[in-house]
Scaffold this active site. Structure first.
Site, PDB file in Angstrom:
ATOM      1  N   CYS A   2      14.741 -16.546 -31.895  1.00  0.00           N
ATOM      2  CA  CYS A   2      13.522 -17.245 -32.328  1.00  0.00           C
ATOM      3  C   CYS A   2      12.455 -17.002 -31.268  1.00  0.00           C
ATOM      4  O   CYS A   2      12.710 -16.382 -30.239  1.00  0.00           O
ATOM      5  CB  CYS A   2      13.782 -18.740 -32.416  1.00  0.00           C
ATOM      6  SG  CYS A   2      15.160 -19.173 -33.467  1.00  0.00           S
ATOM      7  N   ARG A  27      10.188 -12.030 -33.734  1.00  0.00           N
ATOM      8  CA  ARG A  27      11.477 -12.563 -33.260  1.00  0.00           C
ATOM      9  C   ARG A  27      12.135 -13.457 -34.295  1.00  0.00           C
ATOM     10  O   ARG A  27      13.322 -13.814 -34.177  1.00  0.00           O
ATOM     11  CB  ARG A  27      11.287 -13.357 -31.968  1.00  0.00           C
ATOM     12  CG  ARG A  27      10.728 -12.589 -30.792  1.00  0.00           C
ATOM     13  CD  ARG A  27      10.513 -13.493 -29.585  1.00  0.00           C
ATOM     14  NE  ARG A  27      11.790 -14.027 -29.127  1.00  0.00           N
ATOM     15  CZ  ARG A  27      12.581 -13.406 -28.240  1.00  0.00           C
ATOM     16  NH1 ARG A  27      12.221 -12.245 -27.755  1.00  0.00           N
ATOM     17  NH2 ARG A  27      13.728 -13.933 -27.869  1.00  0.00           N
ATOM     18  N   TRP A  74      14.318 -17.959 -36.433  1.00  0.00           N
ATOM     19  CA  TRP A  74      15.260 -17.051 -37.089  1.00  0.00           C
ATOM     20  C   TRP A  74      16.530 -17.883 -37.234  1.00  0.00           C
ATOM     21  O   TRP A  74      17.265 -18.064 -36.266  1.00  0.00           O
ATOM     22  CB  TRP A  74      15.501 -15.809 -36.238  1.00  0.00           C
ATOM     23  CG  TRP A  74      16.462 -14.854 -36.884  1.00  0.00           C
ATOM     24  CD1 TRP A  74      17.798 -14.752 -36.644  1.00  0.00           C
ATOM     25  CD2 TRP A  74      16.178 -13.893 -37.892  1.00  0.00           C
ATOM     26  NE1 TRP A  74      18.363 -13.781 -37.429  1.00  0.00           N
ATOM     27  CE2 TRP A  74      17.392 -13.226 -38.204  1.00  0.00           C
ATOM     28  CE3 TRP A  74      15.035 -13.511 -38.557  1.00  0.00           C
ATOM     29  CZ2 TRP A  74      17.472 -12.210 -39.150  1.00  0.00           C
ATOM     30  CZ3 TRP A  74      15.103 -12.501 -39.506  1.00  0.00           C
ATOM     31  CH2 TRP A  74      16.298 -11.860 -39.801  1.00  0.00           C
ATOM     32  N   ASN A  98      15.386 -21.520 -28.434  1.00  0.00           N
ATOM     33  CA  ASN A  98      15.818 -20.194 -28.883  1.00  0.00           C
ATOM     34  C   ASN A  98      17.221 -19.983 -28.326  1.00  0.00           C
ATOM     35  O   ASN A  98      17.435 -20.113 -27.130  1.00  0.00           O
ATOM     36  CB  ASN A  98      14.891 -19.097 -28.344  1.00  0.00           C
ATOM     37  CG  ASN A  98      15.451 -17.711 -28.631  1.00  0.00           C
ATOM     38  OD1 ASN A  98      16.102 -17.519 -29.650  1.00  0.00           O
ATOM     39  ND2 ASN A  98      15.241 -16.766 -27.719  1.00  0.00           N
ATOM     40  N   GLY A  99      18.189 -19.685 -29.204  1.00  0.00           N
ATOM     41  CA  GLY A  99      19.564 -19.451 -28.759  1.00  0.00           C
ATOM     42  C   GLY A  99      20.544 -20.122 -29.711  1.00  0.00           C
ATOM     43  O   GLY A  99      20.202 -20.473 -30.837  1.00  0.00           O
ATOM     44  N   GLU A 483      27.897   7.907 -40.486  1.00  0.00           N
ATOM     45  CA  GLU A 483      26.781   7.094 -39.987  1.00  0.00           C
ATOM     46  C   GLU A 483      25.867   7.933 -39.108  1.00  0.00           C
ATOM     47  O   GLU A 483      24.644   7.839 -39.191  1.00  0.00           O
ATOM     48  CB  GLU A 483      27.308   5.875 -39.228  1.00  0.00           C
ATOM     49  CG  GLU A 483      26.254   5.010 -38.563  1.00  0.00           C
ATOM     50  CD  GLU A 483      25.211   4.453 -39.536  1.00  0.00           C
ATOM     51  OE1 GLU A 483      25.413   4.534 -40.767  1.00  0.00           O
ATOM     52  OE2 GLU A 483      24.170   3.968 -39.053  1.00  0.00           O
ATOM     53  N   LYS A 487      21.910   8.406 -39.881  1.00  0.00           N
ATOM     54  CA  LYS A 487      20.877   8.089 -38.877  1.00  0.00           C
ATOM     55  C   LYS A 487      19.953   9.278 -38.683  1.00  0.00           C
ATOM     56  O   LYS A 487      18.730   9.137 -38.674  1.00  0.00           O
ATOM     57  CB  LYS A 487      21.524   7.698 -37.547  1.00  0.00           C
ATOM     58  CG  LYS A 487      22.127   6.319 -37.520  1.00  0.00           C
ATOM     59  CD  LYS A 487      21.104   5.246 -37.317  1.00  0.00           C
ATOM     60  CE  LYS A 487      20.782   4.321 -38.439  1.00  0.00           C
ATOM     61  NZ  LYS A 487      21.564   3.986 -39.527  1.00  0.00           N
ATOM     62  N   GLU A 490      17.737  10.050 -41.916  1.00  0.00           N
ATOM     63  CA  GLU A 490      16.731   9.046 -42.310  1.00  0.00           C
ATOM     64  C   GLU A 490      15.644   8.903 -41.244  1.00  0.00           C
ATOM     65  O   GLU A 490      14.567   8.413 -41.529  1.00  0.00           O
ATOM     66  CB  GLU A 490      17.371   7.705 -42.623  1.00  0.00           C
ATOM     67  CG  GLU A 490      17.960   6.954 -41.447  1.00  0.00           C
ATOM     68  CD  GLU A 490      18.422   5.546 -41.831  1.00  0.00           C
ATOM     69  OE1 GLU A 490      17.838   4.922 -42.726  1.00  0.00           O
ATOM     70  OE2 GLU A 490      19.399   5.082 -41.239  1.00  0.00           O
ATOM     71  N   HIS A 506      38.309  22.930 -46.649  1.00  0.00           N
ATOM     72  CA  HIS A 506      38.136  22.697 -48.103  1.00  0.00           C
ATOM     73  C   HIS A 506      36.684  22.897 -48.528  1.00  0.00           C
ATOM     74  O   HIS A 506      36.262  22.393 -49.559  1.00  0.00           O
ATOM     75  CB  HIS A 506      38.635  21.295 -48.453  1.00  0.00           C
ATOM     76  CG  HIS A 506      40.060  21.073 -48.080  1.00  0.00           C
ATOM     77  ND1 HIS A 506      41.116  21.584 -48.789  1.00  0.00           N
ATOM     78  CD2 HIS A 506      40.610  20.465 -46.993  1.00  0.00           C
ATOM     79  CE1 HIS A 506      42.252  21.265 -48.206  1.00  0.00           C
ATOM     80  NE2 HIS A 506      41.977  20.581 -47.110  1.00  0.00           N
ATOM     81  N   LYS A 604      13.005  -1.484 -45.262  1.00  0.00           N
ATOM     82  CA  LYS A 604      14.064  -2.133 -44.476  1.00  0.00           C
ATOM     83  C   LYS A 604      15.092  -2.787 -45.400  1.00  0.00           C
ATOM     84  O   LYS A 604      16.264  -2.781 -45.134  1.00  0.00           O
ATOM     85  CB  LYS A 604      13.463  -3.190 -43.541  1.00  0.00           C
ATOM     86  CG  LYS A 604      14.500  -3.881 -42.664  1.00  0.00           C
ATOM     87  CD  LYS A 604      15.254  -2.893 -41.791  1.00  0.00           C
ATOM     88  CE  LYS A 604      16.403  -3.529 -41.061  1.00  0.00           C
ATOM     89  NZ  LYS A 604      17.270  -2.534 -40.386  1.00  0.00           N
TER      90      LYS A 604
HETATM   91  C1  AGP Z   1      20.456   2.170 -42.739  1.00  0.00           C
HETATM   92  O1  AGP Z   1      19.899   2.667 -41.551  1.00  0.00           O
HETATM   93  C2  AGP Z   1      19.447   2.040 -43.856  1.00  0.00           C
HETATM   94  N1  AGP Z   1      18.316   1.286 -43.447  1.00  0.00           N
HETATM   95  C3  AGP Z   1      20.069   1.570 -45.163  1.00  0.00           C
HETATM   96  O2  AGP Z   1      21.070   2.497 -45.500  1.00  0.00           O
HETATM   97  C4  AGP Z   1      20.696   0.165 -45.157  1.00  0.00           C
HETATM   98  O3  AGP Z   1      21.858   0.150 -44.360  1.00  0.00           O
HETATM   99  C5  AGP Z   1      21.076  -0.184 -46.601  1.00  0.00           C
HETATM  100  O4  AGP Z   1      19.882  -0.222 -47.372  1.00  0.00           O
HETATM  101  C6  AGP Z   1      21.803  -1.544 -46.725  1.00  0.00           C
HETATM  102  O5  AGP Z   1      20.960  -2.567 -46.308  1.00  0.00           O
HETATM  103  P1  AGP Z   1      21.615  -4.041 -46.117  1.00  0.00           P
HETATM  104  O6  AGP Z   1      22.621  -3.933 -45.042  1.00  0.00           O
HETATM  105  O7  AGP Z   1      20.453  -4.925 -45.756  1.00  0.00           O
HETATM  106  O8  AGP Z   1      22.239  -4.434 -47.418  1.00  0.00           O
END
Ligand code: AGP
Length: 609
Positions: A2, A27, A74, A98-99, A483, A487, A490, A506, A604
């Site tokens: 927070c 935050r 938060w 905050n905490g 992953e 990363k 994206e 394969h 996001k």
């Molecule tokens: C990951 O870096 C991406 N931003 C995206 O794949 C994300 O993980 C996915 O949209 C799932 O989001 P969530 O965890 O909020 O459900």
């Protein structure tokens, strides 16, 4: 995580507090509030929503209030709401915090038994309740604060006002950041300097265990367990950050800051459960009989959270010997899924708002499954609709590319694996103790990994013109290859594909050509020799091998670039192996001039299909 802010001086506090909260909104932004001394007592205004919603309910014209404190939340305990918004008050004491107060449940029970009346569901409210209780027992204010702090377990940065001391502010730091701003005849406190840079460049970064009393006679700074004061001037520093830099605490991007926050985020996620992980199952209503009767877990997620789910599959099947089905949520929701009545369905979602994951969770619930969500946002749709929630506690994840939430999700899945293993009897107490102690070491291992890999930027500089990447991993590190590839693509928009290393013959081996970068996650575990064969296959065809390993001697002279991480328990190695991959993606994207915090075409939280 927070944001808290406080002001005492010759100006009206409200505009300063509102401006400070706006700069701290990154935050936490689910509810907000302000308290100020009005000459006759303390007035408090607070609401669910953002700072702009708080501004709508503040008094106009702004009353003359030279002392005040503010909070932007938060939520960690207690859903986002006006009643759970800070400041919290009792007996003429107002507090912003905050905490996390880990032992608040016990404290709350004792206080209620002593006749205290609570008005929120938060952990924070125990603080003003305890202070006012000690004041009623005629303790002086500083002793009342000291006694209260002595009973708190967890992390906190606290701001306190007492209507009986209208020209004084108190602030205490233990485990959460807190700075004191020194102005011209006015003083401030805040969670970080970003809130105060328009007013001062002179700060004291409070140390853990310190209490700061700010009054008409200036600042008194001392440790709670000492009567000696610390000369404030000695601890003061000048900061030349811009406010924007300050929000990122000096990092160029939120993504890099959040990569470096992972040790703290992991500790905040696991600390309340590590002593007795089985409590997770109790809270989820999974009795011994029901757990032993579990013949399958169904896990769904999207994107990075799906990769965490895959790591969880390896963990749960290895540790608890319960079969785990993991599916992409958008596939699960449309395939008329087979859900056994009373089966256990787990969704994993940082935001708690991903449309496909929510739809899958609703579908499973409709078909009779018990639903658990591993989620980072208190009060989010997923957390409200699931039967039970296991929260990751990373604070807001601002960067679109998920990093700290990913590793915290894996931490939560490890706790769940241990709990299931204990409850099914497949883990002996000794094995469970070993895993718990290994998990508690992970934040330090992550810190060490971050320190060991300051050279990743230089490596990234040699890769920014690569046309495509291949990522390989085996076993529990296969999802880490996926992953790492996600990363990179994206953030830098370079095509990248993750594969189980054993799949090379394969198909993927056809991709290998001179100089093609192949990132191989190669911890020296029971699969290392097999992975080494894959590395040799790539090298024999001219590929450039970038290997992540915990035993460099095993790969010296066999690869082109070696990234070394600490040796972790085999079930926990993903938590250190992923960090160099996050850094590699970040630096390649940044060096290519990409908007790493907000990559093109991405959001996001994918709240639509
Ligand atoms: C990951 O870096 C991406 N931003 C995206 O794949 C994300 O993980 C996915 O949209 C799932 O989001 P969530 O965890 O909020 O459900």
């Amino acid at each position: 995580m927070c944001g808290i802010v406080g002001y005492i001086g010759r100006r009206n506090s409200l505009p300063i507090l509102v401006d400070g909260l706006k700069r701290l909104e990154y935050r936490g932004y689910d509810s907000a509030g302000i308290a100020f001394q009005n000459g006759k007592g303390i007035e408090i205004y607070k609401t669910k929503g953002k700072i702009k919603d708080l501004q709508k309910i503040l008094p106009h014209p702004t009353p003359d209030a030279m002392v005040g404190l503010g909070h932007t939340r938060w939520a960690t305990h207690g859903i986002p709401s006006s009643r759970n918004a800070h400041p919290h008050s009792a007996g003429g004491i107002a507090v912003v915090h905050n905490g996390i107060i880990e032992n608040y449940r016990n404290l709350r029970s004792h206080l209620i038994a002593e006749g205290h009346k609570f008005s929120s569901d938060t952990d924070t409210e125990v603080i003003p309740q305890m202070i006012s209780g000690y004041l009623r027992k005629k303790l002086p204010m500083k002793d009342a604060i000291k006694e209260t702090i002595a009973h708190l377990r967890g992390t906190f940065a606290i701001g306190i006002m007492n209507e009986a001391h209208p020209k004084t502010l108190f602030s205490i730091r233990k485990g959460s950041p807190l700075v004191i701003g020194i102005g011209d005849g006015e003083f401030f406190f805040a969670s970080d300097v970003s809130a105060l840079l328009p007013y001062t460049r002179k700060f004291i970064f409070m140390e853990d265990g310190q209490i700061c009393t700010i009054g008409e006679e200036g600042i008194e700074l001392r440790y709670l367990d000492s009567q000696e004061t610390t000369p404030a001037e000695e601890q003061a520093v000048e900061i030349d950050w811009t406010p924007s830099m300050a929000e990122k605490e000096g990092y160029n991007h939120f993504m890099l800051k959040e990569i470096h926050e992972q040790p703290r985020a992991m500790m905040d996620t696991i600390r309340e459960w590590t002593e007795d992980p089985v409590r997770i199952l109790d809270e989820f209503g999974l009795t011994v009989r029901r757990t032993i009767g579990l013949n399958k877990l169904q896990v769904v997620a999207c994107g990075t959270s799906y990769h965490a789910a895959l790591v969880g599959k390896y963990m749960i099947e290895d540790i608890a010997r319960i079969p785990v089905d993991v599916e992409i949520a958008s596939e699960f929701r449309y395939k008329s899924p087979i859900i056994e009545h009373d089966s256990l369905f787990i969704s994993i979602t940082q935001s708690g708002e991903t449309a496909d994951t929510l739809a899958a969770q609703r579908e499973a619930k409709k078909r009779g499954a018990r639903t658990l969500t591993i989620c980072n946002v208190v009060g989010s749709t997923s957390s409200r609709e699931a039967d039970s929630v296991l929260y990751t506690r990373t604070g807001p994840e601002i960067g679109v590319a998920s990093t700290k939430a990913f590793t915290a999700q894996i931490g939560a899945l490890c706790l769940l694996s241990i709990a299931l293993g204990i409850r099914t009897g497949r883990l002996t107490p000794g094995e469970a103790g070993t895993l718990r102690s290994q998990l508690l070491k992970i934040p330090a291992f992550m810190e060490k990994t971050l320190k060991m890999n300051s050279g990743i930027e230089e490596l990234a500089r040699t890769l920014i013109y690569s046309k495509t990447f291949l990522y390989l991993g085996r076993g529990i590190n296969y999802p880490i290859a996926l992953e790492g590839a996600l990363k990179l693509k994206e953030i830098s928009y370079i095509p990248a594909t993750g594969y189980p290393a054993g799949e090379m013959k394969h198909g993927p081996i056809a991709l290998i050509e001179e100089g093609l970068p192949v990132v191989v996650v190669a911890p020296v575990d029971n699969l290392f020799e097999k992975t080494l064969s894959n590395i040799e296959e790539v090298k024999a065809r001219g590929g450039r091998v970038i290997a992540i390993t915990d035993e460099p001697a095993s790969l010296q002279d066999k690869v082109d670039d070696l990234i070394v991480v600490p040796s972790a328990h085999s079930s926990l190695s993903p938590l250190v192996n992923v960090i160099p991959l996050q850094l590699l993606a970040y630096y390649i994207g940044m060096l290519r001039g990409c908007d790493v915090d907000q990559p093109r075409n991405l959001a996001k939280s994918v709240t639509v299909e």
